[in-house]
Design a protein around this motif. Structure first.
Motif, PDB file in Angstrom:
ATOM      1  N   THR A 235      -6.285   2.344  -7.001  1.00 16.27           N
ATOM      2  CA  THR A 235      -6.595   3.294  -5.942  1.00 16.27           C
ATOM      3  C   THR A 235      -7.673   2.705  -5.036  1.00 16.27           C
ATOM      4  O   THR A 235      -8.686   2.202  -5.516  1.00 16.27           O
ATOM      5  N   ALA A 236      -7.411   2.744  -3.745  1.00 17.75           N
ATOM      6  CA  ALA A 236      -8.375   2.226  -2.766  1.00 17.75           C
ATOM      7  C   ALA A 236      -7.951   2.688  -1.383  1.00 17.75           C
ATOM      8  O   ALA A 236      -6.814   3.110  -1.187  1.00 17.75           O
ATOM      9  N   THR A 237      -8.860   2.567  -0.440  1.00 18.24           N
ATOM     10  CA  THR A 237      -8.503   2.903   0.939  1.00 18.24           C
ATOM     11  C   THR A 237      -7.703   1.751   1.541  1.00 18.24           C
ATOM     12  O   THR A 237      -7.760   0.615   1.058  1.00 18.24           O
ATOM     13  N   LEU A 238      -6.983   2.037   2.568  1.00 22.77           N
ATOM     14  CA  LEU A 238      -6.168   1.030   3.245  1.00 22.77           C
ATOM     15  C   LEU A 238      -7.033  -0.100   3.809  1.00 22.77           C
ATOM     16  O   LEU A 238      -6.583  -1.226   3.962  1.00 22.77           O
ATOM     17  N   TYR A 239      -8.299   0.170   4.074  1.00 27.59           N
ATOM     18  CA  TYR A 239      -9.178  -0.797   4.718  1.00 27.59           C
ATOM     19  C   TYR A 239     -10.027  -1.597   3.733  1.00 27.59           C
ATOM     20  O   TYR A 239     -10.895  -2.364   4.143  1.00 27.59           O
ATOM     21  N   GLU A 240      -9.756  -1.475   2.442  1.00 27.34           N
ATOM     22  CA  GLU A 240     -10.508  -2.231   1.428  1.00 27.34           C
ATOM     23  C   GLU A 240     -10.232  -3.729   1.596  1.00 27.34           C
ATOM     24  O   GLU A 240      -9.136  -4.128   1.989  1.00 27.34           O
TER      25      GLU A 240
ATOM     26  N   GLY B 289      -2.351   6.711  -2.175  1.00 25.10           N
ATOM     27  CA  GLY B 289      -3.578   6.019  -1.785  1.00 25.10           C
ATOM     28  C   GLY B 289      -3.908   4.854  -2.699  1.00 25.10           C
ATOM     29  O   GLY B 289      -5.044   4.689  -3.130  1.00 25.10           O
ATOM     30  N   ALA B 290      -2.882   4.022  -3.008  1.00 25.28           N
ATOM     31  CA  ALA B 290      -3.100   2.913  -3.936  1.00 25.28           C
ATOM     32  C   ALA B 290      -2.325   1.678  -3.496  1.00 25.28           C
ATOM     33  O   ALA B 290      -1.281   1.774  -2.859  1.00 25.28           O
TER      34      ALA B 290
ATOM     35  N   PRO C  97       0.743   4.962   0.736  1.00 28.00           N
ATOM     36  CA  PRO C  97      -0.136   5.987   1.317  1.00 28.00           C
ATOM     37  C   PRO C  97       0.003   7.345   0.639  1.00 28.00           C
ATOM     38  O   PRO C  97      -0.907   8.158   0.696  1.00 28.00           O
TER      39      PRO C  97
ATOM     40  N   TYR D  52       0.857  -1.184   0.000  1.00 30.70           N
ATOM     41  CA  TYR D  52       0.000   0.000   0.000  1.00 30.70           C
ATOM     42  C   TYR D  52       0.890   1.229   0.000  1.00 30.70           C
ATOM     43  O   TYR D  52       1.794   1.362   0.823  1.00 30.70           O
TER      44      TYR D  52
END
Length: 104
Positions: free
Chosen positions: A40-45, A18-19, A15, A13
């Protein structure tokens, strides 16, 4: 042409952007193609979602007429040696004097 196998390197990840990023290897017809891939995704995906999106992105790049940034190599060292022998026999390049020895 059909994709035989898709392999991931370690998924990281980033930060800063954000990918999730990784290098994906696609095996097809005795060659392995490598594609740097990110989504691209949030850390919690959920990881299953990330893995599916990364796979889809790499497969799409592999099928593209102009695949962009990628690397290609024979899957086995025997294939590599055969390709090197073919290039040398073609006469388009010659091995450098004192360079690595390539058994054909």
């Amino acid at each position: 042409m059909q994709i035989e196998k898709i392999e991931f390197d370690q998924v990281r990840y980033n930060p800063e952007v954000g990918a999730f990023e990784t290098l994906i290897r696609v095996r097809e017809e005795g060659r392995t193609y490598s594609y740097p891939t990110s989504v691209t995704a949030t850390l919690y995906e959920e990881f299953d979602v990330i893995a599916r999106r990364l796979t889809e992105r790499a497969a799409k790049a592999h099928r593209a007429k102009v695949p962009g940034l990628h690397a290609s190599r024979p899957t086995t060292s025997a294939d590599y040696q055969a390709r090197v022998a073919e290039i040398l026999a073609d006469g388009t390049i010659w091995p450098r004097r004192g360079g690595p020895r390539i058994a054909a």
